[in-house]
Design a protein around this motif. Structure first.
Motif, PDB file in Angstrom:
ATOM      1  N   LEU A 162      47.931  38.375  43.962  1.00 34.22           N
ATOM      2  CA  LEU A 162      47.334  39.470  43.181  1.00 34.22           C
ATOM      3  C   LEU A 162      46.278  38.946  42.210  1.00 34.22           C
ATOM      4  O   LEU A 162      45.254  39.606  41.988  1.00 34.22           O
ATOM      5  CB  LEU A 162      48.424  40.242  42.439  1.00 34.22           C
ATOM      6  N   VAL A 221      45.511  46.064  40.462  1.00 31.60           N
ATOM      7  CA  VAL A 221      46.336  45.423  41.496  1.00 31.60           C
ATOM      8  C   VAL A 221      47.778  45.901  41.357  1.00 31.60           C
ATOM      9  O   VAL A 221      48.251  46.152  40.248  1.00 31.60           O
ATOM     10  CB  VAL A 221      46.272  43.871  41.426  1.00 31.60           C
ATOM     11  N   VAL A 265      43.163  38.574  44.180  1.00 34.40           N
ATOM     12  CA  VAL A 265      42.590  39.882  44.518  1.00 34.40           C
ATOM     13  C   VAL A 265      41.806  40.435  43.325  1.00 34.40           C
ATOM     14  O   VAL A 265      40.697  40.958  43.470  1.00 34.40           O
ATOM     15  CB  VAL A 265      43.715  40.849  44.957  1.00 34.40           C
ATOM     16  N   ARG A 266      42.358  40.272  42.145  1.00 31.37           N
ATOM     17  CA  ARG A 266      41.667  40.727  40.934  1.00 31.37           C
ATOM     18  C   ARG A 266      40.379  39.924  40.732  1.00 31.37           C
ATOM     19  O   ARG A 266      39.318  40.471  40.453  1.00 31.37           O
ATOM     20  CB  ARG A 266      42.586  40.585  39.718  1.00 31.37           C
ATOM     21  N   THR A 272      45.668  40.590  50.020  1.00 30.12           N
ATOM     22  CA  THR A 272      45.716  39.156  49.715  1.00 30.12           C
ATOM     23  C   THR A 272      45.317  38.257  50.881  1.00 30.12           C
ATOM     24  O   THR A 272      45.085  37.066  50.691  1.00 30.12           O
ATOM     25  CB  THR A 272      47.143  38.768  49.288  1.00 30.12           C
ATOM     26  N   SER A 296      46.646  45.743  46.947  1.00 36.84           N
ATOM     27  CA  SER A 296      48.087  45.437  46.891  1.00 36.84           C
ATOM     28  C   SER A 296      48.360  44.065  47.482  1.00 36.84           C
ATOM     29  O   SER A 296      47.627  43.582  48.350  1.00 36.84           O
ATOM     30  CB  SER A 296      48.903  46.506  47.632  1.00 36.84           C
TER      31      SER A 296
END
Ligand code: NAP
Length: 326
Positions: free
Chosen positions: A184, A195, A187-188, A156, A177
């Motif tokens: 998250l 994730v 991140v996706r 992140t 992670s």
């Protein structure tokens, strides 16, 4: 010029904004850059505390990363001209160079790179340490290849988002992670296929399930003092862990590495040589130009709030990059 000046080591309040810091004067081999945004890295916070292995002589202006326009070039400098949009990316500050938490900084041409027109100055300030570290860890240390699965353990933050984007663009399967739902989701959005929340008790089971019980080929680790032992149990045969972040000691079971022919690799960006650095930034600038790299700015603060930015970069709940507007 305005600059953050540190006159004693200590807590973040040692970072003070001064209005009359001397303007740096370029020598024949230097480039003078008008900084528009400076990147805040955890290493900047370690250094002002005075406990880090690198201790600059006092007073000093912090900051390795920044982006802006070339203002003046020394007589021997080739390839840069006043007005060029650039970002700083070197293996730590260049000899005689000055910090980026200031209106102007001196940079060696080898540590300066053209910023594609689609990339903002704020994004440019997110590249030097985070994207170079991510590239170095994935491709030069771990030798990550298309088709492999990578766990970005701590996806992140500045380095983590960079790893996700670089690995996704290269054709790896990415597991990221993070510790918050907002982190998250980012991140996706940046390209992770799976994730997991590293604060939930059974997240390692989720990682094993996501790999059909095989484990991951590569782990880029941001918190080795917490995770290294369990990382070894998450690796596939011939897997590699790259230790990028570490804040303490940890006990491991070496048998886990033995049975897998696994490797634990360290890295620090300060060790990168000129040839590797050129490769790293060729890869980064190509990714910026073709749109596969799109650095995420989570927070922008004014230069005078450098102390607050240093507190924030050490807190949990990372969301991309923290930058200072200059
Ligand atoms: P950052 O932006 O502050 O991000 C920190 C990351 O660590 C976040 O993703 C955070 O996730 C994650 N994290 C926190 N606790 C964790 C845990 N228990 N397990 C896994 N991840 C955890 O910092 P950064 O700029 O990305 O740098 C990351 C680390 O690498 C720092 O320790 C930094 O000093 C180091 N670093 C080393 C090099 C080198 O050359 N070796 C270069 C750059 C950075 P949440 O906040 O979502 O929990």
């Amino acid at each position: 010029m305005k600059a953050i000046v540190v006159r004693e080591f200590g807590k973040p309040d040692v970072l003070k904004l001064e209005d009359n810091a001397p303007d740096p004067t370029p020598g024949p081999g230097d480039v003078l850059v008008r900084i528009r945004a400076a990147g805040v890295n955890p290493v900047d916070a370690y250094i002002h505390s005075g406990t880090y292995v690198r201790k600059p002589p006092l007073p000093y202006t912090p900051g390795f990363d920044g982006a802006g326009e070339v203002e003046r070039v020394g007589a021997d400098v080739k390839g840069f001209a006043p007005g060029d949009r650039v970002y700083i990316g070197g293996p730590g500050k260049n000899p005689g160079g000055s910090g980026s938490y200031a209106e102007r900084a001196l940079v060696l041409p080898a540590h300066l790179h053209k910023l594609p027109s689609r990339t903002t100055f704020q994004q440019g300030a997110a590249l030097g340490v985070p994207y170079a570290t991510a590239y170095r860890a994935l491709f030069q240390r771990a030798g990550a290849r298309p088709g492999e699965t990578v766990l970005v353990h701590g996806a992140t933050g500045g380095v983590g988002i960079a790893c996700v984007e670089l690995a996704h663009a290269r054709g790896l399967r990415v597991i990221g992670s993070g510790g918050t739902d907002a982190g998250l989701a980012s991140v996706r959005e940046r390209g992770a296929d799976v994730v997991v929340n590293h604060r939930s008790p059974n997240y390692t089971d989720e990682i094993m399930r996501a790999t059909g019980g095989q484990g991951v080929n590569v782990i880029v680790e941001m918190a080795a003092h917490v995770n290294l032992d369990r990382d070894l149990g998450l690796l596939a045969k011939f897997g590699r862990v790259v230790v990028v972040g570490n804040r303490g000691r940890v006990e491991i079971d070496p048998r886990q590495a033995m049975g897998r022919d696994a490797a634990v690799l360290g890295m620090t960006l300060f060790n990168v040589n000129d040839a590797d650095l050129a490769e790293i930034h060729a890869g980064i600038t190509a990714g910026l130009a073709n749109g596969t790299l799109n650095p995420m700015i989570g927070r922008e603060l004014p230069l005078g709030d450098a102390a607050r930015a240093h507190e924030a970069v050490m807190e949990p709940g990372a969301l991309g990059k923290i930058v200072l507007a200059v």
